[in-house]
Design an enzyme around this catalytic site. Sequence first.
Site, PDB file in Angstrom:
ATOM      1  N   LYS A  75    -115.927 -19.764  14.687  1.00  0.00           N
ATOM      2  CA  LYS A  75    -117.075 -19.843  15.608  1.00  0.00           C
ATOM      3  C   LYS A  75    -117.644 -21.253  15.649  1.00  0.00           C
ATOM      4  O   LYS A  75    -118.015 -21.752  16.703  1.00  0.00           O
ATOM      5  CB  LYS A  75    -118.169 -18.855  15.179  1.00  0.00           C
ATOM      6  CG  LYS A  75    -117.958 -17.449  15.721  1.00  0.00           C
ATOM      7  CD  LYS A  75    -118.502 -17.313  17.145  1.00  0.00           C
ATOM      8  CE  LYS A  75    -117.914 -16.157  17.925  1.00  0.00           C
ATOM      9  NZ  LYS A  75    -118.405 -14.849  17.573  1.00  0.00           N
TER      10      LYS A  75
ATOM     11  N   LYS B 192     -99.738  -5.713  22.498  1.00  0.00           N
ATOM     12  CA  LYS B 192    -100.946  -4.961  22.237  1.00  0.00           C
ATOM     13  C   LYS B 192    -101.882  -4.939  23.435  1.00  0.00           C
ATOM     14  O   LYS B 192    -102.059  -5.940  24.109  1.00  0.00           O
ATOM     15  CB  LYS B 192    -101.653  -5.645  21.062  1.00  0.00           C
ATOM     16  CG  LYS B 192    -102.605  -4.762  20.333  1.00  0.00           C
ATOM     17  CD  LYS B 192    -103.098  -5.453  19.066  1.00  0.00           C
ATOM     18  CE  LYS B 192    -104.437  -4.901  18.702  1.00  0.00           C
ATOM     19  NZ  LYS B 192    -105.384  -5.866  18.230  1.00  0.00           N
TER      20      LYS B 192
ATOM     21  N   LYS C 224    -108.292  -7.171  25.496  1.00  0.00           N
ATOM     22  CA  LYS C 224    -108.784  -8.057  26.552  1.00  0.00           C
ATOM     23  C   LYS C 224    -108.420  -9.509  26.274  1.00  0.00           C
ATOM     24  O   LYS C 224    -108.373 -10.318  27.186  1.00  0.00           O
ATOM     25  CB  LYS C 224    -110.293  -7.884  26.740  1.00  0.00           C
ATOM     26  CG  LYS C 224    -111.132  -8.436  25.627  1.00  0.00           C
ATOM     27  CD  LYS C 224    -112.578  -8.490  26.038  1.00  0.00           C
ATOM     28  CE  LYS C 224    -113.381  -8.926  24.827  1.00  0.00           C
ATOM     29  NZ  LYS C 224    -114.715  -8.591  24.776  1.00  0.00           N
TER      30      LYS C 224
END
Length: 331
Positions: A111, A194, A197
Amino acid sequence: METVVSGIRSTGRLHLGNYFGALKNFITMQQENRCYFFIADYHALTTHPDPKALSASVRSVLAEYLACGIDPNTATIYRQSDLVETFELYLALNMQAYLGELMKTTSFKDKARKQPENVNAGLLTYPVLMAADILIHKAHKVPVGKDQEQHLEMTRTFARRFNHFHGMDVFPEPVAYNFGKQLVKVPGLDGSGKMGKSEGENNAIYLADAPEVTRKKIMRALTDQGPTEPNSKPPVFIQNLFTLLGLVSTPDVVKHYKKTYADCSIRYGDLKKQLAEDTLAFIAPIRERIVDIENDTALINRVLKDGAEKARESSSKTLQEVRDLWGFKPF
Ligand code: TRP
């Protein structure tokens, strides 16, 4: 009976991969355990989301989980921000969480790299808040994916540290809930492994998607020229379509298309049309429930109120113990 806690991300709608991968297991899990499911809206604040968007998202996430069969009478479902006890425990746990270990966390480093303009303390202590979510109910099990393993490991560390400091087994050390063979891997539509999104919007079939959208996505799924040799092994992206068909169609239908693949008479257009129709038939009742629940503000508020109340029975007990141990009590 064991206690299970699961934090649900407050953004992002559910797709078929979530449904078959996790949600179906949640439904059985809630029968066999004392389950606490909560929507992690405070965790979402680390990225400074638009408040209106966040609130709408929490509402739809809740509607989707309920529509899929999370039963508020069996499990406890609540909004993280409604359970203030969590935040006091978070504060207490922060006192025994060290800068060095927090800075080493993979999710923090990721992050910090992705949002260098917003490396806030909430981001740094994200794992402590997650530990508080789990420990506030003294959970034994936490159903999380691989990407959350490190956070769970840290939760065990914080639990152990607290127990050791006070010389009491206050918190069990929670482990990942292992679904084992029940865990179904749902492939996406783009030929990759898989459904998710992160592989692109068109890869995933969302429960809330309009039927036209779902149909279009499926009709656009990757295929090739078709088999030329009888009984050949289908490439992965074709195998994926068979797998999806296996989830939503009857065994006879799957057998039929496997047979036409084997004798080279298969028409992918037909296969995809069938997959689209069966997917839509499968999703339709869930989608209807999502819409009904999402429009029922009174129901949503009632579920959240009851959920918070039920969650509080366990959280206030834990917090009381913690406060007593630190000596925060009447003289
Ligand atoms: N970090 C989890 C995720 O990104 C969400 C979460 C927050 C969670 N608190 C939790 C999961 C407690 C399990 C238990 O998916």
